[in-house]
Design a protein around this motif. Structure first.
Motif, PDB file in Angstrom:
ATOM      1  N   THR A 177       0.837  -1.199   0.000  1.00 28.21           N
ATOM      2  CA  THR A 177       0.000   0.000   0.000  1.00 28.21           C
ATOM      3  C   THR A 177       0.874   1.252   0.000  1.00 28.21           C
ATOM      4  O   THR A 177       2.035   1.224   0.391  1.00 28.21           O
ATOM      5  CB  THR A 177      -0.927   0.037   1.230  1.00 28.21           C
ATOM      6  N   ASP A 178       0.277   2.348  -0.437  1.00 20.31           N
ATOM      7  CA  ASP A 178       0.961   3.629  -0.474  1.00 20.31           C
ATOM      8  C   ASP A 178       0.152   4.611   0.354  1.00 20.31           C
ATOM      9  O   ASP A 178      -0.982   4.949   0.003  1.00 20.31           O
ATOM     10  CB  ASP A 178       1.091   4.122  -1.930  1.00 20.31           C
ATOM     11  N   ASN A 179       0.716   5.055   1.457  1.00 19.65           N
ATOM     12  CA  ASN A 179      -0.008   5.943   2.362  1.00 19.65           C
ATOM     13  C   ASN A 179      -0.287   7.317   1.768  1.00 19.65           C
ATOM     14  O   ASN A 179      -1.058   8.096   2.334  1.00 19.65           O
ATOM     15  CB  ASN A 179       0.771   6.106   3.675  1.00 19.65           C
ATOM     16  N   HIS A 180       0.345   7.615   0.643  1.00 21.32           N
ATOM     17  CA  HIS A 180       0.110   8.906  -0.009  1.00 21.32           C
ATOM     18  C   HIS A 180      -1.025   8.835  -1.027  1.00 21.32           C
ATOM     19  O   HIS A 180      -1.287   9.800  -1.733  1.00 21.32           O
ATOM     20  CB  HIS A 180       1.386   9.383  -0.714  1.00 21.32           C
ATOM     21  N   CYS A 181      -1.650   7.689  -1.111  1.00 19.86           N
ATOM     22  CA  CYS A 181      -2.738   7.513  -2.081  1.00 19.86           C
ATOM     23  C   CYS A 181      -3.908   6.840  -1.369  1.00 19.86           C
ATOM     24  O   CYS A 181      -3.793   5.684  -0.951  1.00 19.86           O
ATOM     25  CB  CYS A 181      -2.255   6.667  -3.255  1.00 19.86           C
ATOM     26  N   LYS A 182      -5.007   7.541  -1.244  1.00 17.52           N
ATOM     27  CA  LYS A 182      -6.156   7.013  -0.508  1.00 17.52           C
ATOM     28  C   LYS A 182      -7.414   7.062  -1.365  1.00 17.52           C
ATOM     29  O   LYS A 182      -7.541   7.896  -2.264  1.00 17.52           O
ATOM     30  CB  LYS A 182      -6.357   7.806   0.790  1.00 17.52           C
ATOM     31  N   ASP A 183      -8.346   6.147  -1.049  1.00 21.20           N
ATOM     32  CA  ASP A 183      -9.612   6.129  -1.771  1.00 21.20           C
ATOM     33  C   ASP A 183     -10.563   7.150  -1.160  1.00 21.20           C
ATOM     34  O   ASP A 183     -10.199   7.918  -0.260  1.00 21.20           O
ATOM     35  CB  ASP A 183     -10.210   4.723  -1.772  1.00 21.20           C
ATOM     36  N   SER A 184     -11.802   7.161  -1.642  1.00 23.19           N
ATOM     37  CA  SER A 184     -12.774   8.156  -1.191  1.00 23.19           C
ATOM     38  C   SER A 184     -13.123   8.016   0.286  1.00 23.19           C
ATOM     39  O   SER A 184     -13.633   8.950   0.914  1.00 23.19           O
ATOM     40  CB  SER A 184     -14.050   8.043  -2.029  1.00 23.19           C
ATOM     41  N   LYS A 185     -12.847   6.822   0.876  1.00 19.11           N
ATOM     42  CA  LYS A 185     -13.131   6.585   2.295  1.00 19.11           C
ATOM     43  C   LYS A 185     -11.908   6.824   3.177  1.00 19.11           C
ATOM     44  O   LYS A 185     -11.956   6.601   4.385  1.00 19.11           O
ATOM     45  CB  LYS A 185     -13.643   5.162   2.482  1.00 19.11           C
ATOM     46  N   GLY A 186     -10.807   7.253   2.577  1.00 21.60           N
ATOM     47  CA  GLY A 186      -9.609   7.534   3.346  1.00 21.60           C
ATOM     48  C   GLY A 186      -8.710   6.339   3.564  1.00 21.60           C
ATOM     49  O   GLY A 186      -7.747   6.422   4.338  1.00 21.60           O
ATOM     50  N   ASN A 187      -8.997   5.230   2.895  1.00 21.05           N
ATOM     51  CA  ASN A 187      -8.179   4.033   3.036  1.00 21.05           C
ATOM     52  C   ASN A 187      -7.009   4.061   2.062  1.00 21.05           C
ATOM     53  O   ASN A 187      -7.169   4.454   0.897  1.00 21.05           O
ATOM     54  CB  ASN A 187      -9.025   2.785   2.784  1.00 21.05           C
ATOM     55  N   SER A 188      -5.835   3.643   2.523  1.00 19.80           N
ATOM     56  CA  SER A 188      -4.668   3.596   1.648  1.00 19.80           C
ATOM     57  C   SER A 188      -4.872   2.545   0.562  1.00 19.80           C
ATOM     58  O   SER A 188      -5.395   1.456   0.828  1.00 19.80           O
ATOM     59  CB  SER A 188      -3.410   3.257   2.458  1.00 19.80           C
ATOM     60  N   GLN A 189      -4.455   2.883  -0.650  1.00 20.30           N
ATOM     61  CA  GLN A 189      -4.590   1.975  -1.772  1.00 20.30           C
ATOM     62  C   GLN A 189      -3.250   1.326  -2.099  1.00 20.30           C
ATOM     63  O   GLN A 189      -2.191   1.785  -1.666  1.00 20.30           O
ATOM     64  CB  GLN A 189      -5.116   2.738  -2.994  1.00 20.30           C
ATOM     65  N   THR A 190      -3.304   0.254  -2.862  1.00 17.71           N
ATOM     66  CA  THR A 190      -2.059  -0.362  -3.309  1.00 17.71           C
ATOM     67  C   THR A 190      -1.391   0.540  -4.328  1.00 17.71           C
ATOM     68  O   THR A 190      -2.014   1.435  -4.917  1.00 17.71           O
ATOM     69  CB  THR A 190      -2.310  -1.734  -3.938  1.00 17.71           C
ATOM     70  N   ARG A 191      -0.122   0.291  -4.577  1.00 20.88           N
ATOM     71  CA  ARG A 191       0.599   1.082  -5.573  1.00 20.88           C
ATOM     72  C   ARG A 191      -0.031   0.938  -6.954  1.00 20.88           C
ATOM     73  O   ARG A 191      -0.099   1.897  -7.737  1.00 20.88           O
ATOM     74  CB  ARG A 191       2.057   0.634  -5.603  1.00 20.88           C
ATOM     75  N   LEU A 192      -0.498  -0.272  -7.272  1.00 20.19           N
ATOM     76  CA  LEU A 192      -1.135  -0.486  -8.568  1.00 20.19           C
ATOM     77  C   LEU A 192      -2.416   0.320  -8.678  1.00 20.19           C
ATOM     78  O   LEU A 192      -2.676   0.958  -9.711  1.00 20.19           O
ATOM     79  CB  LEU A 192      -1.431  -1.972  -8.779  1.00 20.19           C
ATOM     80  N   GLN A 193      -3.238   0.314  -7.636  1.00 27.64           N
ATOM     81  CA  GLN A 193      -4.472   1.103  -7.649  1.00 27.64           C
ATOM     82  C   GLN A 193      -4.160   2.587  -7.792  1.00 27.64           C
ATOM     83  O   GLN A 193      -4.869   3.318  -8.499  1.00 27.64           O
ATOM     84  CB  GLN A 193      -5.264   0.853  -6.362  1.00 27.64           C
ATOM     85  N   CYS A 194      -3.106   3.033  -7.118  1.00 28.79           N
ATOM     86  CA  CYS A 194      -2.689   4.435  -7.245  1.00 28.79           C
ATOM     87  C   CYS A 194      -2.301   4.752  -8.685  1.00 28.79           C
ATOM     88  O   CYS A 194      -2.676   5.801  -9.228  1.00 28.79           O
ATOM     89  CB  CYS A 194      -1.502   4.712  -6.334  1.00 28.79           C
ATOM     90  N   ALA A 195      -1.530   3.873  -9.280  1.00 33.96           N
ATOM     91  CA  ALA A 195      -1.068   4.096 -10.650  1.00 33.96           C
ATOM     92  C   ALA A 195      -2.231   4.123 -11.619  1.00 33.96           C
ATOM     93  O   ALA A 195      -2.292   4.959 -12.530  1.00 33.96           O
ATOM     94  CB  ALA A 195      -0.070   3.004 -11.037  1.00 33.96           C
ATOM     95  N   GLN A 196      -3.181   3.208 -11.438  1.00 29.43           N
ATOM     96  CA  GLN A 196      -4.349   3.166 -12.323  1.00 29.43           C
ATOM     97  C   GLN A 196      -5.192   4.433 -12.176  1.00 29.43           C
ATOM     98  O   GLN A 196      -5.619   5.027 -13.172  1.00 29.43           O
ATOM     99  CB  GLN A 196      -5.184   1.926 -12.016  1.00 29.43           C
ATOM    100  N   ALA A 197      -5.425   4.848 -10.933  1.00 30.54           N
ATOM    101  CA  ALA A 197      -6.213   6.057 -10.703  1.00 30.54           C
ATOM    102  C   ALA A 197      -5.513   7.288 -11.276  1.00 30.54           C
ATOM    103  O   ALA A 197      -6.143   8.177 -11.859  1.00 30.54           O
ATOM    104  CB  ALA A 197      -6.463   6.240  -9.201  1.00 30.54           C
ATOM    105  N   GLY A 198      -4.194   7.340 -11.116  1.00 26.07           N
ATOM    106  CA  GLY A 198      -3.438   8.469 -11.660  1.00 26.07           C
ATOM    107  C   GLY A 198      -3.492   8.518 -13.164  1.00 26.07           C
ATOM    108  O   GLY A 198      -3.646   9.589 -13.769  1.00 26.07           O
ATOM    109  N   ALA A 199      -3.377   7.343 -13.805  1.00 27.12           N
ATOM    110  CA  ALA A 199      -3.423   7.308 -15.267  1.00 27.12           C
ATOM    111  C   ALA A 199      -4.792   7.717 -15.786  1.00 27.12           C
ATOM    112  O   ALA A 199      -4.907   8.384 -16.829  1.00 27.12           O
ATOM    113  CB  ALA A 199      -3.068   5.905 -15.759  1.00 27.12           C
ATOM    114  N   LEU A 200      -5.851   7.347 -15.070  1.00 21.80           N
ATOM    115  CA  LEU A 200      -7.195   7.795 -15.461  1.00 21.80           C
ATOM    116  C   LEU A 200      -7.303   9.306 -15.356  1.00 21.80           C
ATOM    117  O   LEU A 200      -7.914   9.965 -16.205  1.00 21.80           O
ATOM    118  CB  LEU A 200      -8.253   7.136 -14.572  1.00 21.80           C
ATOM    119  N   LYS A 201      -6.713   9.872 -14.315  1.00 21.32           N
ATOM    120  CA  LYS A 201      -6.731  11.328 -14.152  1.00 21.32           C
ATOM    121  C   LYS A 201      -5.968  11.993 -15.295  1.00 21.32           C
ATOM    122  O   LYS A 201      -6.357  13.054 -15.782  1.00 21.32           O
ATOM    123  CB  LYS A 201      -6.128  11.717 -12.806  1.00 21.32           C
TER     124      LYS A 201
END
Length: 450
Positions: A177-201
């Motif tokens: 997980t990456d503590n600098h990347c959280k979902d809408s509920k404030g939970n830390s996401q995995t690095r892959l989830q962070c990367a996917q969300a960033g690429a969508l942005k």
């Protein structure tokens, strides 16, 4: 009979005289209309030239909104206004242009992060046009005006971008997980989830839906024709990085990732692979360690194949999303790349250097890197870059140093942790907003845009 004849002849003389007067009056009227038409045509021509000048001024100022002060923005806009670098027809005298910064909700790029404090610009200018034939009516000149509004852009960019996102899909990206990347509920996401969300942005931040964007991932898969679909099968990981027929392609370069509403299209392969809509996105199968040199090479080959068909060629871009450390076993590397064992980082740096090299056409590929370390920049293992005495760089690089070396320059390196990243450490959403900005072209927008 003689008197009657004389009377008829006099009548005809009077008729001819009346016709001559009417012809003379008609000619004066027609010439007047023609003269006014000439004046009107000169006014219309001058108006078009003034509008072109204000368009150019607005675009010139919009280029600098993100990185320069409003004073510099205004100065650059003035430089391209009418009477400066844009001349007007003879005798037309322009007044100074009025430059106004705008905070527009309709522009994707956030004005709060711009150095100028604005994400839009409006240029208004007036000019005095001399009249010639209308002077007989007491009208010697006419004032015209033009207004142009432009949205912010990252620079004097090409007409088209070809962007290949290269995603690290190794096991560490999916399990850490990456503590600098959280979902809408404030939970830390995995690095892959962070990367996917960033690429969508990033996709939604691109202002030109005509840009080509594709997705590659490593480890490689066995099928060269694979194109991700939520309803399809997941890719099968190759037996090694040297296996024959392998592919890194997840979604081919193309358009269609944005809908008419400016949001991502959930029917797009790349959007689905990145977890857009109701799709969970591509998995991170892992199994082959981390060796991304060939993924960079594959991305470069795909970009060149596309840009070679474009006239003029678009700007090729690679965006590498990874946790930075490359390491694999000899078995995972396979026979072709066994010699790279122990110097996987150096192999990636060399592959990136080849992509960044200027080609015979005078173009080179821009490489952005984003390091997902989640606070591990100092504790992550170092990577032997294999250079030895070949260059002056340290033989051992940190994850942060490796990712920076792959990027075009330090300003192209982003991270939520690495202190040597562009602009320091920031939230991942901010990072991808910054990347999207640098790939954004300034453009004219309706004056009614808010």
């Amino acid at each position: 009979m003689k008197r009657k004849y004389l009377g008829l002849r006099g009548s005809r003389r009077r008729e001819r005289g009346a016709v001559s007067v009417l012809v003379a009056i008609s000619m004066v009227v027609l010439l007047g209309f023609a003269a006014l038409g000439v004046d009107y045509g000169y006014l219309a021509y001058s108006q078009r030239r003034l509008q072109s000048a204000t368009d150019a001024a607005a675009l010139a100022g919009a280029v600098d909104l993100w990185t320069q002060s409003m004073d510099t923005v205004s100065s650059d806009a003035q430089a391209f206004s009418a009477g400066r670098n844009n001349t007007l027809p003879a005798g037309v005298v322009p007044a100074s242009a009025v430059v106004t910064g705008l905070k527009l909700a309709s522009v994707t790029l956030p004005y709060a992060q711009a150095v100028s404090g604005n994400n839009g610009i409006q240029v208004t200018q007036q000019a005095t046009v001399p009249l010639y034939f209308a002077r007989v009516f007491g009208k010697t000149q006419q004032t015209i005006s033009a207004t142009s509004t432009a949205g912010a852009g990252g620079g004097a960019e090409p007409a088209l971008y070809n962007v290949m996102i290269v995603l690290d899909a190794t096991r560490s990206m999916a399990t850490t997980t990456d503590n600098h990347c959280k979902d809408s509920k404030g939970n830390s996401q995995t690095r892959l989830q962070c990367a996917q969300a960033g690429a969508l942005k990033l996709l939604t931040g691109l202002t030109n839906a005509g840009d080509n964007v594709g997705l590659m991932a490593f480890p490689p898969q066995t099928s060269s024709s694979y194109n991700f679909s939520c309803t399809g099968k997941s890719p099968t990981v190759a037996s090694s990085y040297s296996a024959s027929g392998l592919s890194y392609q997840i979604s081919q370069l193309g358009t269609g990732y944005l809908g008419s509403n400016g949001k991502v299209s959930t029917t797009s392969s790349i959007v689905q692979a990145l977890g857009g809509g109701n799709c969970s996105g591509m998995p991170a199968p892992g199994g082959l360690g981390t060796f991304y040199a060939q993924a960079i090479t594959a991305a470069q080959a795909a970009l060149q194949a596309t840009s070679s068909t474009q006239h003029p060629a678009g700007q090729n871009v690679i965006i590498l999303l990874s946790d930075g450390i490359a390491s694999s076993t000899k078995t995972q590397l396979g026979s072709t790349y066994t010699s790279q064992y122990g110097s996987e980082c150096y192999a990636a740096i060399q592959a990136a250097a080849a992509a960044k090299a200027v080609t015979s056409t005078g173009t080179s590929t821009l490489i952005y890197t984003v390091a997902y370390l989640g606070g591990e920049a100092s504790s992550a293992p170092n990577c032997d870059d294999g250079s030895g005495g070949q260059d002056t760089t340290p033989k051992v690089r940190t994850a942060c140093g490796t990712m920076q070396a792959i990027a075009t320059s330090q300003s192209y390196f982003y991270s939520d942790t690495c202190s040597n990243a562009a602009g320091g450490t920031n939230s991942l959403n901010t990072l991808f907003t910054q990347i999207a900005y640098s790939l954004t072209k300034p453009r004219l927008i309706p004056q009614t845009a808010q």
